[in-house]
Design a protein around this motif. Structure first.
Motif, PDB file in Angstrom:
ATOM      1  N   MET A  22       0.840  -1.207   0.000  1.00  0.00           N
ATOM      2  CA  MET A  22       0.000   0.000   0.000  1.00  0.00           C
ATOM      3  C   MET A  22       0.874   1.256   0.000  1.00  0.00           C
ATOM      4  O   MET A  22       0.646   2.180  -0.787  1.00  0.00           O
ATOM      5  N   LEU A  23       1.851   1.285   0.877  1.00  0.00           N
ATOM      6  CA  LEU A  23       2.730   2.454   0.957  1.00  0.00           C
ATOM      7  C   LEU A  23       3.515   2.638  -0.329  1.00  0.00           C
ATOM      8  O   LEU A  23       3.716   3.770  -0.781  1.00  0.00           O
ATOM      9  N   SER A  24       3.940   1.548  -0.925  1.00  0.00           N
ATOM     10  CA  SER A  24       4.681   1.634  -2.183  1.00  0.00           C
ATOM     11  C   SER A  24       3.805   2.224  -3.277  1.00  0.00           C
ATOM     12  O   SER A  24       4.264   3.037  -4.084  1.00  0.00           O
ATOM     13  N   LEU A  25       2.544   1.818  -3.318  1.00  0.00           N
ATOM     14  CA  LEU A  25       1.614   2.397  -4.300  1.00  0.00           C
ATOM     15  C   LEU A  25       1.383   3.881  -4.021  1.00  0.00           C
ATOM     16  O   LEU A  25       1.272   4.690  -4.949  1.00  0.00           O
ATOM     17  N   LEU A  26       1.342   4.227  -2.758  1.00  0.00           N
ATOM     18  CA  LEU A  26       1.097   5.624  -2.383  1.00  0.00           C
ATOM     19  C   LEU A  26       2.266   6.553  -2.718  1.00  0.00           C
ATOM     20  O   LEU A  26       2.119   7.768  -2.661  1.00  0.00           O
ATOM     21  N   LYS A  27       3.413   5.986  -3.094  1.00  0.00           N
ATOM     22  CA  LYS A  27       4.555   6.831  -3.483  1.00  0.00           C
ATOM     23  C   LYS A  27       4.204   7.682  -4.696  1.00  0.00           C
ATOM     24  O   LYS A  27       4.708   8.788  -4.841  1.00  0.00           O
ATOM     25  N   GLU A  28       3.357   7.156  -5.588  1.00  0.00           N
ATOM     26  CA  GLU A  28       3.104   7.809  -6.867  1.00  0.00           C
ATOM     27  C   GLU A  28       1.838   8.659  -6.898  1.00  0.00           C
ATOM     28  O   GLU A  28       1.758   9.608  -7.667  1.00  0.00           O
ATOM     29  N   GLU A  30      -2.286   9.407  -4.618  1.00  0.00           N
ATOM     30  CA  GLU A  30      -3.186   8.993  -3.552  1.00  0.00           C
ATOM     31  C   GLU A  30      -4.117   7.908  -4.088  1.00  0.00           C
ATOM     32  O   GLU A  30      -4.356   7.809  -5.292  1.00  0.00           O
ATOM     33  N   TRP A  31      -4.594   7.086  -3.178  1.00  0.00           N
ATOM     34  CA  TRP A  31      -5.474   5.973  -3.530  1.00  0.00           C
ATOM     35  C   TRP A  31      -6.690   5.983  -2.622  1.00  0.00           C
ATOM     36  O   TRP A  31      -6.611   6.368  -1.453  1.00  0.00           O
ATOM     37  N   CYS A  32      -7.796   5.518  -3.167  1.00  0.00           N
ATOM     38  CA  CYS A  32      -9.041   5.394  -2.423  1.00  0.00           C
ATOM     39  C   CYS A  32      -9.119   4.000  -1.806  1.00  0.00           C
ATOM     40  O   CYS A  32      -8.589   3.039  -2.361  1.00  0.00           O
ATOM     41  N   VAL A  33      -9.805   3.908  -0.706  1.00  0.00           N
ATOM     42  CA  VAL A  33     -10.025   2.622  -0.060  1.00  0.00           C
ATOM     43  C   VAL A  33     -10.621   1.627  -1.053  1.00  0.00           C
ATOM     44  O   VAL A  33     -10.213   0.464  -1.104  1.00  0.00           O
ATOM     45  N   CYS A  34     -11.566   2.073  -1.868  1.00  0.00           N
ATOM     46  CA  CYS A  34     -12.221   1.153  -2.815  1.00  0.00           C
ATOM     47  C   CYS A  34     -11.222   0.574  -3.819  1.00  0.00           C
ATOM     48  O   CYS A  34     -11.355  -0.578  -4.234  1.00  0.00           O
ATOM     49  N   GLU A  35     -10.219   1.343  -4.195  1.00  0.00           N
ATOM     50  CA  GLU A  35      -9.198   0.836  -5.112  1.00  0.00           C
ATOM     51  C   GLU A  35      -8.350  -0.236  -4.435  1.00  0.00           C
ATOM     52  O   GLU A  35      -8.021  -1.254  -5.051  1.00  0.00           O
ATOM     53  N   PHE A  36      -8.004  -0.008  -3.171  1.00  0.00           N
ATOM     54  CA  PHE A  36      -7.221  -0.999  -2.439  1.00  0.00           C
ATOM     55  C   PHE A  36      -8.003  -2.301  -2.250  1.00  0.00           C
ATOM     56  O   PHE A  36      -7.425  -3.380  -2.271  1.00  0.00           O
ATOM     57  N   VAL A  37      -9.314  -2.200  -2.070  1.00  0.00           N
ATOM     58  CA  VAL A  37     -10.150  -3.408  -1.969  1.00  0.00           C
ATOM     59  C   VAL A  37     -10.007  -4.228  -3.246  1.00  0.00           C
ATOM     60  O   VAL A  37      -9.809  -5.447  -3.201  1.00  0.00           O
ATOM     61  N   ASP A  38     -10.064  -3.559  -4.402  1.00  0.00           N
ATOM     62  CA  ASP A  38      -9.924  -4.250  -5.689  1.00  0.00           C
ATOM     63  C   ASP A  38      -8.518  -4.828  -5.870  1.00  0.00           C
ATOM     64  O   ASP A  38      -8.353  -5.944  -6.347  1.00  0.00           O
ATOM     65  N   ILE A  39      -7.522  -4.074  -5.501  1.00  0.00           N
ATOM     66  CA  ILE A  39      -6.137  -4.498  -5.712  1.00  0.00           C
ATOM     67  C   ILE A  39      -5.776  -5.708  -4.846  1.00  0.00           C
ATOM     68  O   ILE A  39      -5.193  -6.674  -5.330  1.00  0.00           O
ATOM     69  N   PHE A  40      -6.124  -5.649  -3.578  1.00  0.00           N
ATOM     70  CA  PHE A  40      -5.658  -6.668  -2.637  1.00  0.00           C
ATOM     71  C   PHE A  40      -6.657  -7.809  -2.430  1.00  0.00           C
ATOM     72  O   PHE A  40      -6.348  -8.770  -1.727  1.00  0.00           O
ATOM     73  N   ASP A  41      -7.839  -7.692  -3.019  1.00  0.00           N
ATOM     74  CA  ASP A  41      -8.864  -8.733  -2.867  1.00  0.00           C
ATOM     75  C   ASP A  41      -9.139  -9.057  -1.399  1.00  0.00           C
ATOM     76  O   ASP A  41      -9.213 -10.227  -0.999  1.00  0.00           O
ATOM     77  N   ILE A  42      -9.223  -8.001  -0.595  1.00  0.00           N
ATOM     78  CA  ILE A  42      -9.607  -8.158   0.804  1.00  0.00           C
ATOM     79  C   ILE A  42     -10.782  -7.226   1.068  1.00  0.00           C
ATOM     80  O   ILE A  42     -11.064  -6.329   0.275  1.00  0.00           O
ATOM     81  N   TYR A  71      -6.261   8.212   0.569  1.00  0.00           N
ATOM     82  CA  TYR A  71      -5.060   8.250   1.403  1.00  0.00           C
ATOM     83  C   TYR A  71      -3.858   8.681   0.589  1.00  0.00           C
ATOM     84  O   TYR A  71      -3.750   8.378  -0.599  1.00  0.00           O
ATOM     85  N   SER A  72      -2.948   9.378   1.265  1.00  0.00           N
ATOM     86  CA  SER A  72      -1.680   9.783   0.654  1.00  0.00           C
ATOM     87  C   SER A  72      -0.575   9.616   1.695  1.00  0.00           C
ATOM     88  O   SER A  72      -0.840   9.518   2.896  1.00  0.00           O
ATOM     89  N   LEU A  73       0.657   9.582   1.209  1.00  0.00           N
ATOM     90  CA  LEU A  73       1.803   9.432   2.102  1.00  0.00           C
ATOM     91  C   LEU A  73       2.014  10.676   2.951  1.00  0.00           C
ATOM     92  O   LEU A  73       1.750  11.793   2.507  1.00  0.00           O
ATOM     93  N   ASN A  74       2.537  10.469   4.131  1.00  0.00           N
ATOM     94  CA  ASN A  74       2.878  11.560   5.043  1.00  0.00           C
ATOM     95  C   ASN A  74       4.201  11.197   5.726  1.00  0.00           C
ATOM     96  O   ASN A  74       4.254  10.985   6.930  1.00  0.00           O
ATOM     97  N   VAL A  75       5.265  11.092   4.915  1.00  0.00           N
ATOM     98  CA  VAL A  75       6.547  10.606   5.456  1.00  0.00           C
ATOM     99  C   VAL A  75       7.674  11.625   5.307  1.00  0.00           C
ATOM    100  O   VAL A  75       8.848  11.264   5.397  1.00  0.00           O
ATOM    101  N   GLU A  76       7.320  12.882   5.133  1.00  0.00           N
ATOM    102  CA  GLU A  76       8.353  13.908   4.964  1.00  0.00           C
ATOM    103  C   GLU A  76       9.306  13.943   6.153  1.00  0.00           C
ATOM    104  O   GLU A  76      10.491  14.221   6.001  1.00  0.00           O
ATOM    105  N   ASP A  77       8.788  13.638   7.343  1.00  0.00           N
ATOM    106  CA  ASP A  77       9.607  13.681   8.557  1.00  0.00           C
ATOM    107  C   ASP A  77      10.056  12.283   9.001  1.00  0.00           C
ATOM    108  O   ASP A  77      10.460  12.096  10.145  1.00  0.00           O
ATOM    109  N   LYS A  78       9.988  11.315   8.083  1.00  0.00           N
ATOM    110  CA  LYS A  78      10.356   9.936   8.411  1.00  0.00           C
ATOM    111  C   LYS A  78      11.360   9.406   7.381  1.00  0.00           C
ATOM    112  O   LYS A  78      11.006   8.643   6.488  1.00  0.00           O
ATOM    113  N   PRO A  79      12.609   9.827   7.480  1.00  0.00           N
ATOM    114  CA  PRO A  79      13.602   9.407   6.482  1.00  0.00           C
ATOM    115  C   PRO A  79      13.819   7.894   6.437  1.00  0.00           C
ATOM    116  O   PRO A  79      14.164   7.351   5.389  1.00  0.00           O
TER     117      PRO A  79
END
Length: 108
Positions: A22-28, A30-42, A71-79
């Motif tokens: 999920m985080l790797s996808l969010l690098k590029e 933002e993603w919606c919960v509904c998209e993640f449901v389709d991607i991960f089949d959960i 959702y989008s990444l929020n890792v600016e302060d997490k090197p």
């Protein structure tokens, strides 16, 4: 510098294959919960649980649009997380590894 415990907690979250993908996808983008449901089949509750853990730790942020949450990444302060994500494949590769083609948002 973050306390060692906070970094360890962040890394534990990345130890889960679904959350790491999920985080790797969010690098590029933002993603919606509904998209993640389709991607991960959960289920939607399972996706939301993964994202809740990431949000609680401050790794992702959310924005609500109608009934859907994006959702989008929020890792600016997490090197340490940036370093891990820098080694991850792009979204096209991750989708291929999950036997998925390009996902078209159905929640808009």
């Amino acid at each position: 510098m973050e306390p060692l415990g906070d970094i360890a907690d962040d890394m534990k979250l990345l130890g889960d294959k679904t959350r790491l993908a999920m985080l790797s996808l969010l690098k590029e983008r933002e993603w919606c919960v509904c998209e993640f449901v389709d991607i991960f089949d959960i289920s939607q509750p399972a996706v939301s649980q993964h994202l809740r853990k990431l949000k609680t730790q401050g790794i992702v942020k959310e924005s609500k649009r109608g009934q859907w949450v994006h959702y989008s990444l929020n890792v600016e302060d997490k090197p340490h997380i940036q370093a891990v994500l820098g080694q991850m494949p792009d979204s096209k590769t991750i989708l291929a590894l999950l036997n998925k083609k390009e996902i078209v948002a159905s929640c808009e």
